[in-house]
Design an enzyme around this catalytic site. Sequence first.
Site, PDB file in Angstrom:
ATOM      1  CG  LEU A  98      -1.845  -1.223   1.314  1.00  0.00           C
ATOM      2  CD1 LEU A  98      -2.664  -1.174   2.591  1.00  0.00           C
ATOM      3  CD2 LEU A  98      -2.752  -1.317   0.098  1.00  0.00           C
ATOM      4  CG  HIS A 110      -3.261   1.259  -2.236  1.00  0.00           C
ATOM      5  ND1 HIS A 110      -1.900   1.160  -2.368  1.00  0.00           N
ATOM      6  CD2 HIS A 110      -3.799   0.527  -3.243  1.00  0.00           C
ATOM      7  CE1 HIS A 110      -1.619   0.388  -3.410  1.00  0.00           C
ATOM      8  NE2 HIS A 110      -2.738  -0.007  -3.963  1.00  0.00           N
ATOM      9  N   GLY A 120      -9.405   4.147  -7.803  1.00  0.00           N
ATOM     10  CA  GLY A 120      -8.578   5.311  -8.126  1.00  0.00           C
ATOM     11  C   GLY A 120      -8.649   5.692  -9.602  1.00  0.00           C
ATOM     12  CE  LYS A 154      -0.732   4.667 -11.852  1.00  0.00           C
ATOM     13  NZ  LYS A 154      -0.760   3.260 -11.621  1.00  0.00           N
ATOM     14  CB  SER A 171       2.266  -1.566  -5.793  1.00  0.00           C
ATOM     15  OG  SER A 171       1.119  -1.191  -5.064  1.00  0.00           O
TER      16      SER A 171
END
Length: 281
Positions: free
Chosen positions: A31, A35, A145, A147, A184
Site C-alpha cells: 500500500l 490506496h 482510483g 489512476k 506499487s
Amino acid sequence: MIITGSIAELRAARWAEREPSWGLVPTMGYLHQGHLSLAAAAKKANDRVGASIFVNPMQFAPSEDLTTYPRDLDRDFKLLEEAGVDLLFVPENEQIYPPGFQTTVTVADISRPLEGSTRPTHFQGVTTVVAKLFNIFQPDRAYFGQKDAQQTAVLRRMVADLNFNLEMVICPTVREEDGLAMSSRNAYLSTEARNAAPVLYQALSAAAAAVAAGERDGSKLRQLMTSLIAAEPLARIDYVSVADGLTLEEIETVAGEVLLSTAVYFDKTRLIDNIPLPAPG
Ligand code: AMP
C-alpha cells in the site's frame, strides 16, 4: 480491525450489525498513499470500511509480474488499521478460485482499447474478481482510483450492466512531489528510471495545457506526448492516447470529455498514467 481469509467469517462480520453503511476498498496490497486516500474517502462517507488485499492471478498474463509483485502484508495491516479499516479480507487463491471454478465476467467493448490492446485478458480478471468481491462484501459504496482510468470505466459498465446495488466512487490520482503517480510497481524502478519516470505526467500535463490553449487536433496532441516521452532515453512507449472520455476510442478532434493516457516501459516495468479532461468550453 478484523482480518480474515475466510468468506464465511467475512460475511459474519459484515452482517453482524444490519444498519451501518459499508465502503469497500479493493487492493492488491503493498500500500501507498493512493490506496490510503481511498480508505480515507471510504471512512468519511460510511459507518464501516472494508478492504481487501488479493494479488489476483486472473488479471496477470503468464508473461507478467504475478510472482514478483511486491508484497508486505505486515506493513499493509498496520497502515489499514491506522486508516480506520474495520474488516480486511486477505484470501488465499483457493478461496477465490476453488477447484472447478469456471465462471467469468467480461465487459466487451470498453475492455479492448488502451490497456486491453496490450493486456487482452487483464480486464476479464479484474471484472471477475471485483464482481466476486462485491458479492462477498455487498458494500454500499466501492472506492477506486482515477489512476486506473480504464478500470474505473470498465467497472462502472459492469455495475450498471449487472445491477450491482452499490455506488462507485472514483478518487483522484495521488502523486509523488515530482508528479509521478504513486504505484506499487514504482518499487521496481532503478534510481535512473525513477528519476526519468515523471516524464509520463509531464507529457500528459503538456497535452492538457495545449488543450486549454485551444489545441483540438487529436493527432497533434498524441505527437506532442510522444515527442516528450521519446526524448527520455530510458522510456519505451507502449501507447499514448487521446480518447473519447466515455467510449475510450481514439479521437480526431477534441469536442467532448477526453481521456489523455499513456503506458510506458522503463526496462521491464510498465507504468500507466492519465489526465481526464472535461468537455472544452
Ligand atoms: P492496486 O493495488 O494497484 O490494484 O490498486 C488498488 C486501488 O488503488 C485501485 O482502485 C487503484 O486505482 C487505486 N490506486 C492505485 N494507485 C493510486 C494512486 N496513485 N492514486 C489513487 N488511487 C490509486
